[in-house]
Design a protein around this motif. Structure first.
Motif, PDB file in Angstrom:
ATOM      1  N   GLU A 132     -12.608   0.872   6.015  1.00 44.85           N
ATOM      2  CA  GLU A 132     -11.962   0.869   7.123  1.00 44.85           C
ATOM      3  C   GLU A 132     -10.519   1.408   7.039  1.00 44.85           C
ATOM      4  O   GLU A 132      -9.854   0.872   6.010  1.00 44.85           O
ATOM      5  CB  GLU A 132     -11.950  -0.580   7.848  1.00 44.85           C
ATOM      6  N   LYS A 133     -10.028   2.183   7.816  1.00 37.38           N
ATOM      7  CA  LYS A 133      -8.596   2.579   7.766  1.00 37.38           C
ATOM      8  C   LYS A 133      -7.921   2.366   9.016  1.00 37.38           C
ATOM      9  O   LYS A 133      -8.387   2.832  10.267  1.00 37.38           O
ATOM     10  CB  LYS A 133      -8.594   3.940   7.622  1.00 37.38           C
ATOM     11  N   THR A 134      -6.904   1.315   9.255  1.00 35.48           N
ATOM     12  CA  THR A 134      -6.352   0.963  10.437  1.00 35.48           C
ATOM     13  C   THR A 134      -5.153   2.147  10.488  1.00 35.48           C
ATOM     14  O   THR A 134      -4.505   2.378   9.887  1.00 35.48           O
ATOM     15  CB  THR A 134      -5.615  -0.363  10.434  1.00 35.48           C
ATOM     16  N   VAL A 135      -5.167   2.618  11.791  1.00 35.18           N
ATOM     17  CA  VAL A 135      -4.186   3.791  12.227  1.00 35.18           C
ATOM     18  C   VAL A 135      -3.072   3.231  13.097  1.00 35.18           C
ATOM     19  O   VAL A 135      -3.660   2.319  13.991  1.00 35.18           O
ATOM     20  CB  VAL A 135      -4.900   4.928  12.965  1.00 35.18           C
ATOM     21  N   LYS A 136      -2.112   3.498  13.050  1.00 36.38           N
ATOM     22  CA  LYS A 136      -0.935   2.959  14.207  1.00 36.38           C
ATOM     23  C   LYS A 136      -0.721   4.377  15.286  1.00 36.38           C
ATOM     24  O   LYS A 136      -1.333   5.450  14.934  1.00 36.38           O
ATOM     25  CB  LYS A 136       0.453   3.157  13.311  1.00 36.38           C
ATOM     26  N   PHE A 137      -0.459   3.796  16.291  1.00 35.28           N
ATOM     27  CA  PHE A 137      -0.219   4.879  17.258  1.00 35.28           C
ATOM     28  C   PHE A 137       0.741   5.996  16.886  1.00 35.28           C
ATOM     29  O   PHE A 137       1.727   5.666  16.188  1.00 35.28           O
ATOM     30  CB  PHE A 137       0.358   4.391  18.633  1.00 35.28           C
ATOM     31  N   GLU A 138       0.334   7.245  17.027  1.00 38.15           N
ATOM     32  CA  GLU A 138       1.023   8.262  16.790  1.00 38.15           C
ATOM     33  C   GLU A 138       1.303   8.859  15.294  1.00 38.15           C
ATOM     34  O   GLU A 138       1.864   9.413  14.866  1.00 38.15           O
ATOM     35  CB  GLU A 138       2.447   8.392  17.405  1.00 38.15           C
ATOM     36  N   GLU A 139       0.281   7.974  14.581  1.00 45.35           N
ATOM     37  CA  GLU A 139       0.102   8.178  12.955  1.00 45.35           C
ATOM     38  C   GLU A 139      -0.551   9.464  12.867  1.00 45.35           C
ATOM     39  O   GLU A 139      -1.357   9.777  13.648  1.00 45.35           O
ATOM     40  CB  GLU A 139      -0.389   6.919  12.449  1.00 45.35           C
ATOM     41  N   SER A 140      -0.253  10.447  11.779  1.00 47.04           N
ATOM     42  CA  SER A 140      -1.057  11.684  11.615  1.00 47.04           C
ATOM     43  C   SER A 140      -1.598  11.474  10.022  1.00 47.04           C
ATOM     44  O   SER A 140      -1.140  11.010   9.214  1.00 47.04           O
ATOM     45  CB  SER A 140       0.090  12.679  11.529  1.00 47.04           C
ATOM     46  N   LEU A 141      -2.980  12.027  10.065  1.00 50.27           N
ATOM     47  CA  LEU A 141      -3.584  11.916   8.714  1.00 50.27           C
ATOM     48  C   LEU A 141      -4.157  13.194   8.738  1.00 50.27           C
ATOM     49  O   LEU A 141      -4.543  13.747   9.739  1.00 50.27           O
ATOM     50  CB  LEU A 141      -4.647  10.679   8.751  1.00 50.27           C
ATOM     51  N   THR A 142      -4.392  13.455   7.262  1.00 51.23           N
ATOM     52  CA  THR A 142      -5.170  14.767   7.152  1.00 51.23           C
ATOM     53  C   THR A 142      -6.776  14.181   6.540  1.00 51.23           C
ATOM     54  O   THR A 142      -6.925  13.498   5.503  1.00 51.23           O
ATOM     55  CB  THR A 142      -4.651  15.816   5.965  1.00 51.23           C
ATOM     56  N   LEU A 143      -7.718  14.680   7.545  1.00 49.55           N
ATOM     57  CA  LEU A 143      -9.118  14.631   6.996  1.00 49.55           C
ATOM     58  C   LEU A 143      -9.655  15.842   6.706  1.00 49.55           C
ATOM     59  O   LEU A 143     -10.239  16.696   7.758  1.00 49.55           O
ATOM     60  CB  LEU A 143      -9.783  14.072   8.239  1.00 49.55           C
ATOM     61  N   ASP A 144      -9.920  16.115   5.449  1.00 56.43           N
ATOM     62  CA  ASP A 144     -10.341  17.479   5.075  1.00 56.43           C
ATOM     63  C   ASP A 144      -9.513  18.575   5.294  1.00 56.43           C
ATOM     64  O   ASP A 144      -8.408  18.594   5.496  1.00 56.43           O
ATOM     65  CB  ASP A 144     -11.756  17.639   5.201  1.00 56.43           C
ATOM     66  N   THR A 145     -10.192  19.419   6.407  1.00 56.09           N
ATOM     67  CA  THR A 145      -9.492  20.619   6.854  1.00 56.09           C
ATOM     68  C   THR A 145      -8.789  20.541   8.185  1.00 56.09           C
ATOM     69  O   THR A 145      -8.111  21.169   8.837  1.00 56.09           O
ATOM     70  CB  THR A 145     -10.424  21.828   6.961  1.00 56.09           C
ATOM     71  N   VAL A 146      -9.021  19.169   8.714  1.00 58.06           N
ATOM     72  CA  VAL A 146      -8.168  18.832  10.084  1.00 58.06           C
ATOM     73  C   VAL A 146      -6.952  17.984   9.945  1.00 58.06           C
ATOM     74  O   VAL A 146      -7.226  17.138   9.035  1.00 58.06           O
ATOM     75  CB  VAL A 146      -9.321  18.429  11.218  1.00 58.06           C
ATOM     76  N   GLU A 147      -6.180  18.006  10.945  1.00 60.85           N
ATOM     77  CA  GLU A 147      -5.020  16.964  11.082  1.00 60.85           C
ATOM     78  C   GLU A 147      -5.607  16.055  12.281  1.00 60.85           C
ATOM     79  O   GLU A 147      -5.852  16.540  13.343  1.00 60.85           O
ATOM     80  CB  GLU A 147      -3.689  17.595  11.365  1.00 60.85           C
ATOM     81  N   PHE A 148      -5.807  14.714  11.838  1.00 61.13           N
ATOM     82  CA  PHE A 148      -5.984  13.973  13.048  1.00 61.13           C
ATOM     83  C   PHE A 148      -4.844  13.012  13.343  1.00 61.13           C
ATOM     84  O   PHE A 148      -4.258  12.292  12.346  1.00 61.13           O
ATOM     85  CB  PHE A 148      -7.119  13.066  12.522  1.00 61.13           C
ATOM     86  N   SER A 149      -4.328  13.086  14.545  1.00 57.01           N
ATOM     87  CA  SER A 149      -3.473  12.351  15.141  1.00 57.01           C
ATOM     88  C   SER A 149      -3.820  11.486  16.237  1.00 57.01           C
ATOM     89  O   SER A 149      -4.907  11.863  16.877  1.00 57.01           O
ATOM     90  CB  SER A 149      -2.066  12.860  15.452  1.00 57.01           C
ATOM     91  N   ASN A 150      -3.140  10.624  17.055  1.00 56.21           N
ATOM     92  CA  ASN A 150      -3.397  10.128  18.050  1.00 56.21           C
ATOM     93  C   ASN A 150      -2.304   9.610  19.226  1.00 56.21           C
ATOM     94  O   ASN A 150      -0.998   9.632  18.603  1.00 56.21           O
ATOM     95  CB  ASN A 150      -4.317   8.848  17.827  1.00 56.21           C
ATOM     96  N   PHE A 151      -2.467   9.250  20.331  1.00 55.05           N
ATOM     97  CA  PHE A 151      -1.380   8.436  21.403  1.00 55.05           C
ATOM     98  C   PHE A 151      -2.314   7.414  22.035  1.00 55.05           C
ATOM     99  O   PHE A 151      -3.261   7.689  22.333  1.00 55.05           O
ATOM    100  CB  PHE A 151      -0.550   9.674  21.979  1.00 55.05           C
ATOM    101  N   GLU A 152      -1.581   6.523  22.435  1.00 52.89           N
ATOM    102  CA  GLU A 152      -1.890   5.305  23.227  1.00 52.89           C
ATOM    103  C   GLU A 152      -2.257   5.903  24.669  1.00 52.89           C
ATOM    104  O   GLU A 152      -1.297   6.563  25.448  1.00 52.89           O
ATOM    105  CB  GLU A 152      -1.023   4.210  23.200  1.00 52.89           C
TER     106      GLU A 152
END
Ligand SMILES: [Zn+2]
Ligand SMILES: [Zn+2]
Length: 252
Positions: free
Chosen positions: A118-138
């Motif tokens: 499990e990896k907890t993500v914060k709002f607006e945090e950005s992570l690299t997952l292999d070839t893609v960049e994953f970010s989010n917003f509430e």
């Protein structure tokens, strides 16, 4: 970027059990929908509802390394138990689950997470997952719900299956989107329920965003026949608007 719509229904699949309405009687395969989830580049699964096991049969599930949860509701998380079994059998590394603190706290019990990392993500945090960049917003739905933003090279995909509205401060994240996929739980605003926007409301949001392509998912009993909806969104939004269906693949 390759995006495969594994499922496109709201909380309950279509057709509804025992219902004889026009939509539930349709012989068009595009009107038969299971719970909403998408697979990006065969390796990033977004949401794992109760139909996950069945949806992963035609593909190679051992390629999935990352599972992003938009929120904790059952129609987006009940398949986690099955993911643990799939990977347990292959002996390969189990995928990592990504979600907000609220999402993980709400699914901790009684759902067995099968030792998935499990990896907890914060709002607006950005992570690299292999070839893609994953970010989010509430977004406004239930507590801890995120819009998922996936970028690869110059392409940007935003997936928001469940939301009522987007906080004013977060509308900026919709800029320069190649594919925006949003909540279409009902067709008309008058049929909107507490946590969901309608296609009618979403059309305005999507047009304001300037997204190049716009799809509506999480379709419900009050959304309607695929053929009618497709005409409605193309007429009201333009050629870039469409209604995804189960197994549709889009390449950006
Ligand atoms: Zn949902
Ligand atoms: Zn929900």
């Amino acid at each position: 970027m390759k995006i495969k719509f594994l499922g496109t229904s709201a909380g309950w699949p279509l057709p509804r059990l025992g219902c004889k309405c026009e939509l539930c009687s349709s012989s068009n395969s595009k009107d038969k929908r299971l719970r909403s989830s998408v697979l990006v580049n065969d390796s990033v699964l977004i949401d794992a509802g109760p139909d996950t096991y069945q949806k992963l049969r035609p593909i190679d599930p051992t390629l999935i390394k990352h599972v992003i949860l938009t929120h904790y509701h059952a129609d987006h998380t009940l398949g986690i138990w099955d993911l643990g079994h799939i990977y347990g059998e292959t002996g390969k590394t189990k995928p990592t689950l990504y979600g907000t603190e609220t999402t993980f706290s709400k699914i901790s019990s009684p759902l067995d997470r099968q030792d998935l990392v499990e990896k907890t993500v914060k709002f607006e945090e950005s992570l690299t997952l292999d070839t893609v960049e994953f970010s989010n917003f509430e977004v406004t739905h239930t507590k801890g719900t995120i819009a998922v933003v996936i970028k690869e090279a110059s392409k940007k995909f935003i997936y928001i299956p469940d939301f009522k509205s987007i906080p004013e401060n977060n509308l900026k994240y919709l800029a320069n989107t190649d594919l925006l996929v949003i909540d279409g739980s009902s067709l008309y605003k008058k049929d909107e329920t507490g946590g969901h926007e309608s296609i009618e409301t979403g059309l305005k949001l999507a047009l304001d965003s300037g997204a190049k392509q716009v799809g509506f998912t999480h379709l419900g009993h009050k959304s309607g026949l695929h053929a009618k909806l497709e005409t409605y969104v193309k007429t009201s939004g333009g050629e870039g608007f469409f209604i995804p269906y189960d197994s549709l693949e889009v390449t950006l």
